[in-house]
Design a protein around this motif. Structure first.
Motif, PDB file in Angstrom:
ATOM      1  N   SER A 227       0.815  -1.223   0.000  1.00 33.82           N
ATOM      2  CA  SER A 227       0.000   0.000   0.000  1.00 33.82           C
ATOM      3  C   SER A 227       0.841   1.261   0.000  1.00 33.82           C
ATOM      4  O   SER A 227       0.361   2.339  -0.353  1.00 33.82           O
ATOM      5  N   GLY A 228       2.093   1.136   0.432  1.00 37.56           N
ATOM      6  CA  GLY A 228       2.957   2.302   0.614  1.00 37.56           C
ATOM      7  C   GLY A 228       3.141   2.677   2.069  1.00 37.56           C
ATOM      8  O   GLY A 228       3.991   3.496   2.410  1.00 37.56           O
ATOM      9  N   GLY A 229       2.335   2.071   2.955  1.00 39.60           N
ATOM     10  CA  GLY A 229       2.479   2.344   4.378  1.00 39.60           C
ATOM     11  C   GLY A 229       3.440   1.364   5.040  1.00 39.60           C
ATOM     12  O   GLY A 229       4.035   0.510   4.385  1.00 39.60           O
ATOM     13  N   TRP A 230       3.601   1.525   6.336  1.00 38.10           N
ATOM     14  CA  TRP A 230       4.439   0.611   7.126  1.00 38.10           C
ATOM     15  C   TRP A 230       3.647   0.091   8.313  1.00 38.10           C
ATOM     16  O   TRP A 230       2.851   0.829   8.927  1.00 38.10           O
ATOM     17  N   ALA A 231       3.871  -1.162   8.657  1.00 39.03           N
ATOM     18  CA  ALA A 231       3.272  -1.761   9.843  1.00 39.03           C
ATOM     19  C   ALA A 231       4.259  -1.646  11.006  1.00 39.03           C
ATOM     20  O   ALA A 231       5.344  -1.080  10.864  1.00 39.03           O
ATOM     21  N   GLY A 235       5.861  -9.027   8.009  1.00 36.91           N
ATOM     22  CA  GLY A 235       5.285 -10.327   8.340  1.00 36.91           C
ATOM     23  C   GLY A 235       3.788 -10.413   8.210  1.00 36.91           C
ATOM     24  O   GLY A 235       3.193 -11.424   8.572  1.00 36.91           O
ATOM     25  N   GLY A 236       3.149  -9.373   7.726  1.00 39.28           N
ATOM     26  CA  GLY A 236       1.704  -9.416   7.538  1.00 39.28           C
ATOM     27  C   GLY A 236       0.932  -8.905   8.734  1.00 39.28           C
ATOM     28  O   GLY A 236       1.513  -8.436   9.719  1.00 39.28           O
ATOM     29  N   PRO A 237      -0.407  -8.978   8.672  1.00 42.68           N
ATOM     30  CA  PRO A 237      -1.249  -8.456   9.764  1.00 42.68           C
ATOM     31  C   PRO A 237      -0.869  -9.068  11.101  1.00 42.68           C
ATOM     32  O   PRO A 237      -0.523 -10.245  11.193  1.00 42.68           O
ATOM     33  N   ASN A 238      -0.954  -8.270  12.142  1.00 40.70           N
ATOM     34  CA  ASN A 238      -0.607  -8.785  13.464  1.00 40.70           C
ATOM     35  C   ASN A 238      -1.803  -9.479  14.100  1.00 40.70           C
ATOM     36  O   ASN A 238      -2.842  -9.662  13.451  1.00 40.70           O
ATOM     37  N   ALA A 239      -1.647  -9.858  15.347  1.00 42.49           N
ATOM     38  CA  ALA A 239      -2.690 -10.628  16.020  1.00 42.49           C
ATOM     39  C   ALA A 239      -3.978  -9.840  16.219  1.00 42.49           C
ATOM     40  O   ALA A 239      -5.035 -10.431  16.476  1.00 42.49           O
ATOM     41  N   LEU A 240      -3.902  -8.514  16.100  1.00 42.12           N
ATOM     42  CA  LEU A 240      -5.109  -7.683  16.172  1.00 42.12           C
ATOM     43  C   LEU A 240      -5.688  -7.441  14.785  1.00 42.12           C
ATOM     44  O   LEU A 240      -6.628  -6.672  14.623  1.00 42.12           O
ATOM     45  N   ASP A 241      -5.076  -8.078  13.781  1.00 43.22           N
ATOM     46  CA  ASP A 241      -5.571  -8.099  12.404  1.00 43.22           C
ATOM     47  C   ASP A 241      -5.558  -6.722  11.741  1.00 43.22           C
ATOM     48  O   ASP A 241      -6.477  -6.363  11.012  1.00 43.22           O
ATOM     49  N   TYR A 242      -4.529  -5.930  12.019  1.00 40.09           N
ATOM     50  CA  TYR A 242      -4.334  -4.718  11.233  1.00 40.09           C
ATOM     51  C   TYR A 242      -2.893  -4.679  10.774  1.00 40.09           C
ATOM     52  O   TYR A 242      -2.034  -5.405  11.250  1.00 40.09           O
ATOM     53  N   LEU A 243      -2.630  -3.800   9.823  1.00 42.00           N
ATOM     54  CA  LEU A 243      -1.314  -3.783   9.190  1.00 42.00           C
ATOM     55  C   LEU A 243      -0.679  -2.407   9.347  1.00 42.00           C
ATOM     56  O   LEU A 243       0.029  -2.143  10.311  1.00 42.00           O
ATOM     57  N   GLU A 244      -0.956  -1.497   8.407  1.00 40.42           N
ATOM     58  CA  GLU A 244      -0.277  -0.194   8.415  1.00 40.42           C
ATOM     59  C   GLU A 244      -0.799   0.722   9.530  1.00 40.42           C
ATOM     60  O   GLU A 244      -1.956   0.629   9.931  1.00 40.42           O
ATOM     61  N   LEU A 245       0.063   1.584  10.000  1.00 43.52           N
ATOM     62  CA  LEU A 245      -0.320   2.691  10.870  1.00 43.52           C
ATOM     63  C   LEU A 245       0.611   3.863  10.533  1.00 43.52           C
ATOM     64  O   LEU A 245       1.829   3.692  10.473  1.00 43.52           O
ATOM     65  N   GLN A 246       0.035   5.024  10.284  1.00 43.12           N
ATOM     66  CA  GLN A 246       0.826   6.109   9.729  1.00 43.12           C
ATOM     67  C   GLN A 246       1.827   6.702  10.708  1.00 43.12           C
ATOM     68  O   GLN A 246       2.805   7.323  10.308  1.00 43.12           O
ATOM     69  N   ILE A 247       1.630   6.479  12.002  1.00 44.76           N
ATOM     70  CA  ILE A 247       2.576   7.042  12.959  1.00 44.76           C
ATOM     71  C   ILE A 247       3.970   6.455  12.761  1.00 44.76           C
ATOM     72  O   ILE A 247       4.981   7.170  12.811  1.00 44.76           O
ATOM     73  N   VAL A 248       4.056   5.148  12.499  1.00 44.66           N
ATOM     74  CA  VAL A 248       5.368   4.563  12.212  1.00 44.66           C
ATOM     75  C   VAL A 248       5.798   4.907  10.790  1.00 44.66           C
ATOM     76  O   VAL A 248       6.986   5.069  10.504  1.00 44.66           O
ATOM     77  N   GLY A 249       4.822   5.082   9.892  1.00 43.34           N
ATOM     78  CA  GLY A 249       5.148   5.521   8.534  1.00 43.34           C
ATOM     79  C   GLY A 249       5.814   6.875   8.521  1.00 43.34           C
ATOM     80  O   GLY A 249       6.762   7.117   7.747  1.00 43.34           O
ATOM     81  N   ASN A 250       5.351   7.786   9.390  1.00 41.39           N
ATOM     82  CA  ASN A 250       5.983   9.105   9.489  1.00 41.39           C
ATOM     83  C   ASN A 250       7.458   8.970   9.852  1.00 41.39           C
ATOM     84  O   ASN A 250       8.324   9.627   9.251  1.00 41.39           O
ATOM     85  N   TRP A 251       7.747   8.129  10.855  1.00 40.93           N
ATOM     86  CA  TRP A 251       9.131   7.985  11.304  1.00 40.93           C
ATOM     87  C   TRP A 251       9.996   7.311  10.244  1.00 40.93           C
ATOM     88  O   TRP A 251      11.173   7.644  10.088  1.00 40.93           O
ATOM     89  N   CYS A 252       9.415   6.369   9.489  1.00 44.45           N
ATOM     90  CA  CYS A 252      10.175   5.755   8.396  1.00 44.45           C
ATOM     91  C   CYS A 252      10.521   6.791   7.336  1.00 44.45           C
ATOM     92  O   CYS A 252      11.656   6.822   6.826  1.00 44.45           O
TER      93      CYS A 252
END
Length: 430
Positions: A227-231, A235-252
């Motif tokens: 998608s262009g984002g970062w998790a 390794g794919g979706p985590n145990a809470l079944d979500y993937l990207e979150l923009q807060i870590v995308g900002n830092w990347c």
């Protein structure tokens, strides 16, 4: 207790509140002759502002007025006489400089022999993140890896981060109830490390460090989702079944921008996809959402938006048409930074860097808010405590508290020293 009083629901043992004589059930209604009232400031900020004025005086004494058992009582307060803030605060402010020095001294004592700093949460990756922040705080004071009172601290921190960035840590079951799944969190370490090590590289451009930064850059690019984002990590979706979150995308993106400013040839396709994803989390008003998923897209937040502003600035994209939209949203919503999702401290840090790029008017407004946070969170030993938030009350957790005092103290000390201009790669200082 509404907007004009504060009800005390708990008093911690051995706390300043306990020493002042506060009791559970007390209702704080004022300080001295000043009563809380209707104001654009939340009543807690009114209290902190009043205490700020008291601590600025030579005789830092006042009374805390409480309602107890249907009667008013005046509890004597003796605050530390910290002196007034300078008009240019925190630049040229003896009070803030003293606070920063006390915090740096505490951090220096807290550093482990291997250069790391402890954290209550996050394992090795958490240690890499807080060690990177502490290293930045030391650098912001004017010390370098080879000179200044914190030279050895910086050098040791850099060595630890280089050796341990990206090391796995078993997060299995972190969700509670035996929940298993992908709890890889290494993107946080890969995002924070180049921001710190980049400033180290500016002082000491060794071959070893250059190769490590290249490796980190390639890993960030490789870990980007389709998608262009970062998790949190690959390794794919985590145990809470979500993937990207923009807060870590900002830092990347900030990590890539840091390296770009240092002359590294960053993967432009990765940047383009990351920027497009960040914009896709917004509804177009400039506010950066949690992700692009339903229920998370468009949930604008000033701290997340600030992180994206900082990333755009580092990437040389301040002329991008979305940049002024973000700046306008951030200015409009700046007062909500303290209630940032999960970690207000992280939001304050991103906002401070964003304001350094946005200019004086933004920084001035930010500091009017942050000064109140300094007094509210300041501890006598030089550390800063985690602030409670409405979210932490509802969720019965507080990530800033769970990360530990190095996380909060390094972040606050870093912010206080940004106007010194000792982190030009990150702040755009000449």
């Amino acid at each position: 207790q509404g907007k004009e009083a504060i009800r005390i629901t708990a008093v911690l043992p051995d706390s300043p509140a306990k020493a002042a004589g506060l009791q559970e059930g007390d209702v704080v209604v004022g300080v001295g002759t000043m009563s809380f009232g209707k104001s654009k400031l939340h009543v807690v900020y009114q209290l902190v502002g009043a205490l700020e004025q008291v601590s600025s005086q030579k005789s830092a004494k006042a009374t805390l007025v409480v309602q107890r058992g249907g009667k008013k009582e005046a509890l004597p307060l003796a605050l530390p006489a910290l002196g007034p803030h300078a008009a240019s605060c925190p630049a040229g402010c003896a009070r803030c400089e003293r606070q920063a020095t006390e915090s740096l001294s505490w951090l220096a004592e807290a550093q482990n022999p291997d250069g790391s700093f402890d954290t209550k949460f996050g394992g090795v990756n958490g240690q890499v993140v807080v060690t990177s922040l502490a290293g930045l705080a030391f650098l912001a004071s004017g010390s370098t890896p080879k000179s200044g009172p914190y030279a050895k601290n910086i050098e040791a921190a850099a060595e630890f981060v280089m050796k341990n960035c990206g090391k796995e840590f078993d997060f299995g079951g972190m969700g509670g109830g035996g929940v298993q799944g992908n709890w890889n969190q290494t993107n946080w370490a890969y995002a924070y490390s180049p921001v710190f090590l980049g400033e180290v590289y500016r002082h000491e451009a060794s071959k070893e460090l250059k190769e490590k930064l290249e490796e980190m850059m390639q890993t960030i690019a490789r870990n980007q989702e389709a998608s262009g984002g970062w998790a949190h990590g690959p390794g794919g979706p985590n145990a809470l079944d979500y993937l990207e979150l923009q807060i870590v995308g900002n830092w990347c993106l900030c990590a890539l921008g840091t390296l770009k400013r240092l002359g590294f040839k960053i993967p432009q396709a990765t940047v383009d996809k990351g920027v497009a994803y960040a914009i896709s989390t917004s509804e177009g008003d400039g506010g950066i959402g949690y992700s692009d998923q339903p229920g998370q897209k468009g949930m604008g937040d000033p701290g997340r938006t600030a992180g994206c502003i900082w990333a755009f600035s580092l990437l040389g994209m301040s002329k991008h048409p979305f940049y002024p939209k973000m700046a306008s949203y951030f200015k409009r919503e700046m007062g909500n930074i303290p209630n940032g999702h999960v970690s207000p401290v992280m939001h304050f840090t991103a906002s401070a860097f964003a304001c350094m790029h946005l200019g004086g008017a933004y920084w001035k407004e930010f500091m009017e808010l942050f000064r109140l946070e300094i007094l509210a969170a300041r501890r006598p030993d030089g550390t800063f405590s985690a602030r409670p938030t409405e979210e932490s009350v509802m969720m019965h957790s507080n990530n800033d508290r769970e990360m530990g005092p190095v996380w909060t103290t390094a972040s606050y000390a870093l912010i206080l020293q940004l106007p010194k201009g000792k982190l030009p790669t990150l702040t755009g200082a000449k």
